[in-house]
Design a protein around this motif. Sequence first.
Motif, PDB file in Angstrom:
ATOM      1  N   ASP A  51       9.119 -23.088  -7.051  1.00 55.80           N
ATOM      2  CA  ASP A  51       8.690 -22.459  -7.942  1.00 55.80           C
ATOM      3  C   ASP A  51       7.062 -22.594  -8.856  1.00 55.80           C
ATOM      4  OD1 ASP A  51       9.253 -20.520 -10.320  1.00 55.80           O
ATOM      5  OD2 ASP A  51      10.256 -21.399 -11.270  1.00 55.80           O
ATOM      6  N   TRP A  52       6.813 -21.516  -9.992  1.00 61.09           N
ATOM      7  CA  TRP A  52       5.630 -21.265 -10.391  1.00 61.09           C
ATOM      8  C   TRP A  52       5.577 -22.232 -11.234  1.00 61.09           C
ATOM      9  CZ3 TRP A  52       0.878 -17.164  -9.276  1.00 61.09           C
ATOM     10  CH2 TRP A  52      -0.086 -17.517 -10.833  1.00 61.09           C
ATOM     11  N   MET A  53       6.782 -21.818 -12.218  1.00 57.83           N
ATOM     12  CA  MET A  53       6.880 -21.708 -13.677  1.00 57.83           C
ATOM     13  C   MET A  53       8.057 -22.762 -13.933  1.00 57.83           C
ATOM     14  SD  MET A  53       6.921 -17.799 -15.900  1.00 57.83           S
ATOM     15  CE  MET A  53       8.238 -17.000 -14.491  1.00 57.83           C
ATOM     16  N   ILE A  54       7.789 -24.378 -13.617  1.00 64.08           N
ATOM     17  CA  ILE A  54       8.223 -25.622 -13.406  1.00 64.08           C
ATOM     18  C   ILE A  54       7.744 -26.522 -14.236  1.00 64.08           C
ATOM     19  CG2 ILE A  54       9.654 -25.103 -11.272  1.00 64.08           C
ATOM     20  CD1 ILE A  54       7.352 -26.960 -10.377  1.00 64.08           C
ATOM     21  N   ALA A  80       9.053 -15.617 -10.382  1.00 61.28           N
ATOM     22  CA  ALA A  80       8.711 -14.709 -10.917  1.00 61.28           C
ATOM     23  C   ALA A  80       8.318 -14.156 -10.820  1.00 61.28           C
ATOM     24  CB  ALA A  80      10.127 -14.191 -12.335  1.00 61.28           C
ATOM     25  N   ARG A  81       6.946 -14.932 -11.478  1.00 65.30           N
ATOM     26  CA  ARG A  81       5.276 -13.949 -11.380  1.00 65.30           C
ATOM     27  C   ARG A  81       4.864 -13.087 -10.261  1.00 65.30           C
ATOM     28  NH1 ARG A  81       2.881 -17.255 -14.834  1.00 65.30           N
ATOM     29  NH2 ARG A  81       0.839 -16.409 -14.329  1.00 65.30           N
ATOM     30  N   ASP A  82       5.243 -11.127 -10.445  1.00 67.90           N
ATOM     31  CA  ASP A  82       5.000 -10.367  -9.654  1.00 67.90           C
ATOM     32  C   ASP A  82       3.752  -9.558  -9.553  1.00 67.90           C
ATOM     33  OD1 ASP A  82       5.317  -9.262 -11.697  1.00 67.90           O
ATOM     34  OD2 ASP A  82       7.535  -8.178 -11.486  1.00 67.90           O
ATOM     35  N   GLY A  94      -3.527 -21.977  -1.614  1.00 70.54           N
ATOM     36  CA  GLY A  94      -2.826 -23.324  -0.230  1.00 70.54           C
ATOM     37  C   GLY A  94      -1.596 -22.477   0.304  1.00 70.54           C
ATOM     38  N   ALA A  95      -1.025 -21.753  -0.325  1.00 72.80           N
ATOM     39  CA  ALA A  95      -0.052 -21.031  -0.317  1.00 72.80           C
ATOM     40  C   ALA A  95       0.595 -20.285   1.130  1.00 72.80           C
ATOM     41  CB  ALA A  95       1.212 -20.114  -1.300  1.00 72.80           C
ATOM     42  N   ASN A  96       1.451 -20.161   1.498  1.00 72.56           N
ATOM     43  CA  ASN A  96       1.452 -19.817   3.149  1.00 72.56           C
ATOM     44  C   ASN A  96       2.662 -18.475   3.353  1.00 72.56           C
ATOM     45  OD1 ASN A  96       1.780 -22.519   3.754  1.00 72.56           O
ATOM     46  ND2 ASN A  96       1.211 -21.982   5.513  1.00 72.56           N
ATOM     47  N   ASP A  97       3.266 -18.584   1.854  1.00 71.63           N
ATOM     48  CA  ASP A  97       3.367 -17.574   1.451  1.00 71.63           C
ATOM     49  C   ASP A  97       3.985 -17.020   0.188  1.00 71.63           C
ATOM     50  OD1 ASP A  97       5.379 -14.794   2.263  1.00 71.63           O
ATOM     51  OD2 ASP A  97       6.123 -15.915   3.833  1.00 71.63           O
ATOM     52  N   TYR A  98       4.638 -15.836  -0.591  1.00 68.86           N
ATOM     53  CA  TYR A  98       5.062 -15.424  -1.822  1.00 68.86           C
ATOM     54  C   TYR A  98       6.118 -14.743  -1.703  1.00 68.86           C
ATOM     55  CZ  TYR A  98       3.332 -14.927  -7.124  1.00 68.86           C
ATOM     56  OH  TYR A  98       3.590 -15.250  -7.573  1.00 68.86           O
ATOM     57  N   VAL A  99       7.388 -15.414  -1.979  1.00 74.46           N
ATOM     58  CA  VAL A  99       8.306 -14.027  -2.630  1.00 74.46           C
ATOM     59  C   VAL A  99       8.569 -14.196  -3.820  1.00 74.46           C
ATOM     60  CG1 VAL A  99      10.928 -13.906  -2.126  1.00 74.46           C
ATOM     61  CG2 VAL A  99       9.144 -15.509  -0.072  1.00 74.46           C
ATOM     62  N   LYS A 100       9.151 -13.534  -4.327  1.00 76.55           N
ATOM     63  CA  LYS A 100       9.163 -12.747  -5.753  1.00 76.55           C
ATOM     64  C   LYS A 100      10.716 -12.053  -6.210  1.00 76.55           C
ATOM     65  CE  LYS A 100       4.670  -9.815  -5.709  1.00 76.55           C
ATOM     66  NZ  LYS A 100       4.680  -8.639  -4.970  1.00 76.55           N
ATOM     67  N   LYS A 101      11.232 -12.980  -7.354  1.00 75.66           N
ATOM     68  CA  LYS A 101      12.304 -13.595  -7.583  1.00 75.66           C
ATOM     69  C   LYS A 101      12.833 -11.768  -8.148  1.00 75.66           C
ATOM     70  CE  LYS A 101      12.483 -17.774  -8.444  1.00 75.66           C
ATOM     71  NZ  LYS A 101      12.946 -18.965 -10.039  1.00 75.66           N
ATOM     72  N   ILE A 179       5.710 -11.363   6.792  1.00 73.63           N
ATOM     73  CA  ILE A 179       6.050  -9.724   6.161  1.00 73.63           C
ATOM     74  C   ILE A 179       5.617  -8.939   5.920  1.00 73.63           C
ATOM     75  CG2 ILE A 179       7.077 -11.306   4.229  1.00 73.63           C
ATOM     76  CD1 ILE A 179       4.907 -11.186   2.054  1.00 73.63           C
ATOM     77  N   ASP A 180       5.696  -7.192   4.766  1.00 69.79           N
ATOM     78  CA  ASP A 180       5.517  -6.164   4.691  1.00 69.79           C
ATOM     79  C   ASP A 180       5.316  -6.521   2.920  1.00 69.79           C
ATOM     80  OD1 ASP A 180       5.837  -5.143   7.114  1.00 69.79           O
ATOM     81  OD2 ASP A 180       8.169  -4.955   6.472  1.00 69.79           O
ATOM     82  N   PHE A 181       3.491  -6.734   3.099  1.00 69.34           N
ATOM     83  CA  PHE A 181       3.451  -6.834   1.492  1.00 69.34           C
ATOM     84  C   PHE A 181       3.417  -5.336   0.354  1.00 69.34           C
ATOM     85  CE2 PHE A 181       2.554 -10.455   2.077  1.00 69.34           C
ATOM     86  CZ  PHE A 181       0.828 -11.185   0.810  1.00 69.34           C
ATOM     87  N   GLN A 182       3.913  -5.122  -0.642  1.00 67.33           N
ATOM     88  CA  GLN A 182       3.606  -4.469  -0.943  1.00 67.33           C
ATOM     89  C   GLN A 182       3.280  -3.583  -2.365  1.00 67.33           C
ATOM     90  OE1 GLN A 182       6.624  -1.920  -0.277  1.00 67.33           O
ATOM     91  NE2 GLN A 182       6.851  -3.560   1.453  1.00 67.33           N
ATOM     92  N   TYR A 183       1.919  -4.166  -1.767  1.00 67.84           N
ATOM     93  CA  TYR A 183       0.768  -3.791  -2.482  1.00 67.84           C
ATOM     94  C   TYR A 183      -0.782  -3.959  -1.780  1.00 67.84           C
ATOM     95  CZ  TYR A 183       0.685  -8.491  -2.281  1.00 67.84           C
ATOM     96  OH  TYR A 183       0.634 -10.168  -2.054  1.00 67.84           O
ATOM     97  N   ASP A 184      -1.898  -3.919  -2.365  1.00 73.21           N
ATOM     98  CA  ASP A 184      -2.651  -3.678  -1.828  1.00 73.21           C
ATOM     99  C   ASP A 184      -3.250  -4.719  -0.773  1.00 73.21           C
ATOM    100  OD1 ASP A 184      -5.577  -3.201  -0.898  1.00 73.21           O
ATOM    101  OD2 ASP A 184      -6.345  -3.775  -3.024  1.00 73.21           O
ATOM    102  N   THR A 185      -3.035  -4.524   0.307  1.00 70.38           N
ATOM    103  CA  THR A 185      -3.578  -5.069   2.042  1.00 70.38           C
ATOM    104  C   THR A 185      -4.805  -5.881   1.387  1.00 70.38           C
ATOM    105  OG1 THR A 185      -4.743  -3.855   3.003  1.00 70.38           O
ATOM    106  CG2 THR A 185      -2.577  -4.223   2.854  1.00 70.38           C
TER     107      THR A 185
END
Length: 219
Positions: A51-54, A80-82, A94-101, A179-185
């Motif tokens: 999580d980002w906000m810890i 939740a940072r989206d 350095g993250a491999n992936d980014y999943v939004k809450k 994943i399929d990004f829902q924003y600018d590639t």
Amino acid sequence: MKILIVEDEIGIYTFLKEGLEDEGYDTLVASDGATALKGYQEWQPDLILLDWMIPVIDGIDVCNRIREKDTTTPIIFLTARDTVEDTIKGLRAGANDYVKKPFSFEELLERIKIHFRNRQQDEILHLGNIEQNLTTYEVKQNGKEVKLTTREFDLLAYFIQHKGQICSREDIIKNVWGIDFQYDTGVIDVFMNALRKKFDMKQNGYIKTVRGVGFIASE
């Protein structure tokens, strides 16, 4: 496989812990950044959900500190940072992936499996004077080691495995990020610029831009 869950909301980390353990994974929960770093050092997880906000130390700083010593353990931001800017910042750390809450557990589980599969390959790839070992995670150019982040490593491997083929931005996002990004590639450009600098590749180097489409690797 061991998964470190870094999350301060009890409802979320309980849900994740129970769900992942039902799938056969071992889990360890850390509810703040300092505990997360201690857990990482002592437990040596195979993957980190972050999580980002810890409290104490935020997720970005935790990610940066881990990547100073470890470029191979997959890290998935779960936050939740989206915004696009947030996502790029997380990936640059350095993250491999980014999943939004809020997130789907089934989707998260599939992403975890993809990252584990990517680590289980055994192969040495070549692109000109670049050699990439998928087992040891070593990359060399003209025999000299080149340090890459995990995402840069995965991106380079994808290009080499598709030498001579035009790789569209959409395919890169889907296959490298899983994943399929829902924003600018355009986020890909951040990593392409980093790769080209580290290998001193100009626009006419091993990985060329195909305007309006994507990229192509050739020797």
